[in-house]
Write a protein that holds these residues in place. Sequence first.
Motif, PDB file in Angstrom:
ATOM      1  N   ASN A 161       0.817  -1.214   0.000  1.00 29.28           N
ATOM      2  CA  ASN A 161       0.000   0.000   0.000  1.00 29.28           C
ATOM      3  C   ASN A 161       0.849   1.262   0.000  1.00 29.28           C
ATOM      4  O   ASN A 161       0.580   2.209  -0.746  1.00 29.28           O
ATOM      5  N   GLY A 162       1.867   1.294   0.851  1.00 32.71           N
ATOM      6  CA  GLY A 162       2.709   2.479   0.921  1.00 32.71           C
ATOM      7  C   GLY A 162       3.652   2.608  -0.252  1.00 32.71           C
ATOM      8  O   GLY A 162       3.877   3.711  -0.766  1.00 32.71           O
ATOM      9  N   GLY A 163       4.214   1.477  -0.700  1.00 32.32           N
ATOM     10  CA  GLY A 163       5.165   1.517  -1.798  1.00 32.32           C
ATOM     11  C   GLY A 163       4.545   1.946  -3.108  1.00 32.32           C
ATOM     12  O   GLY A 163       5.120   2.733  -3.866  1.00 32.32           O
ATOM     13  N   TYR A 164       3.336   1.438  -3.397  1.00 27.44           N
ATOM     14  CA  TYR A 164       2.672   1.750  -4.662  1.00 27.44           C
ATOM     15  C   TYR A 164       1.612   2.841  -4.511  1.00 27.44           C
ATOM     16  O   TYR A 164       0.780   3.023  -5.401  1.00 27.44           O
ATOM     17  N   ASP A 165       1.657   3.568  -3.413  1.00 28.03           N
ATOM     18  CA  ASP A 165       0.682   4.630  -3.169  1.00 28.03           C
ATOM     19  C   ASP A 165       0.646   5.642  -4.306  1.00 28.03           C
ATOM     20  O   ASP A 165      -0.417   6.078  -4.751  1.00 28.03           O
ATOM     21  N   VAL A 166       1.816   6.020  -4.808  1.00 27.64           N
ATOM     22  CA  VAL A 166       1.906   7.041  -5.849  1.00 27.64           C
ATOM     23  C   VAL A 166       1.362   6.551  -7.185  1.00 27.64           C
ATOM     24  O   VAL A 166       1.106   7.349  -8.094  1.00 27.64           O
TER      25      VAL A 166
END
Length: 401
Positions: free
Chosen positions: A92-97
């Motif tokens: 979730n955090g890694g691919y948030d962008v």
Amino acid sequence: MSLCHSYTKEELRGNPVLLHNACSDSPAATASPDFRKLYEHAIFSGTSQIYLLIAVIVLLCTGEISSQRNYFYTNKPYGSEALFNPVSFIFNGGYDVAQLQLVSNRIQDHNYREMWKTVIGNLGHPIKSIEVYGWNRFLRTEFLPISFTKNNMQWIPNYQQHLIGGGMMYTAMAEWYREQGVPWPKTFSFVTVMSQHLLNEVIETGPAEGYSVDEVSDIYIFDLGGILLFSFDSVNEFFADELNLSDWSLQASVTLPNGRVNAGQYFSVKWEFPFWQNHALFYRYGMGALFGISEKLNEEEWLSYGIGFKTKHLVDLETEFKQRTIETGWHAGIFWDRNNSLLASLVFSGVKEYFVMADVYPGILKTGNFSPGVWAIAGRDGTFLFGLTTKYLIGAGAEFR
């Protein structure tokens, strides 16, 4: 459709926004020779060793002393907390962008090797990156909360997502490891959280980019600073008890047949009004922000309403170095939570790929002892995505047109 393209130097010079999505084999998609040298020597440089030492010091300062209690993760079997684990957190955090329009949300589209080189090049030589960017500009836009024009407010996500959000997730992840009986939970949390931060920087970085202070301020100042800040029980207690800070991330999934990701890291705040019983000021932030009111339904459950903006894409302001602002669209949503664990939500936005987003988290729909999460996204471009999630694995979904 892939967002990775080949452009000529003339096209990129005329439209620097396209630079982020240039393929590595594009004639213009190579960083400057000077920056390439930075990468080649970054890992072995004395500067990088100094900052590695700083990271180790931060890790040692946090220690393995147990907190007084769990603040953000209490092993709830329902809602968004039921899906919280190291894999979903990193995803979730890694691919948030990847929620942005000009960043591909297909896992296979990214040139991870070149993007990793860019991140390491800047992290290995932070002083050089800041000098190219300008110390005065760096302090005004990235660090000090004194600029309030659209093009100079990069400090807002630094404080919100990296310092506060990242610090809170460090505590929550340590609590998750402790609940699973893992030894050295804070050490494992440190490694997990920093891995997520690095993946986030890689996905956000175009393969053709050179000097950038984003990685420097995010990793060295705000990410490590958040870990230090939330190593104190008093800080955790304030954000957990006074502000009800919670992780309301999306249901991490990969869809077939195109490998699109459903990922996004969101946080919620509910500050109870001292003058209005059973109501609270509501704020949800991540890739955009919603402001509104929360209404207490019973001793455990709240219903929250918010309106605001959703980030559509990043706009490059400079060509010599990376400085960006955002373009936004309208955003509105309604959220139902139990004990700060999100049960269901319905969100609308002016971003065509995310016109309607519906999420039902585990604990609501049940078949015997099995209770999956369900999510769906409908876009104005005719796309429809649907997926299922479980407590232990990344969810799976399908894409239709």
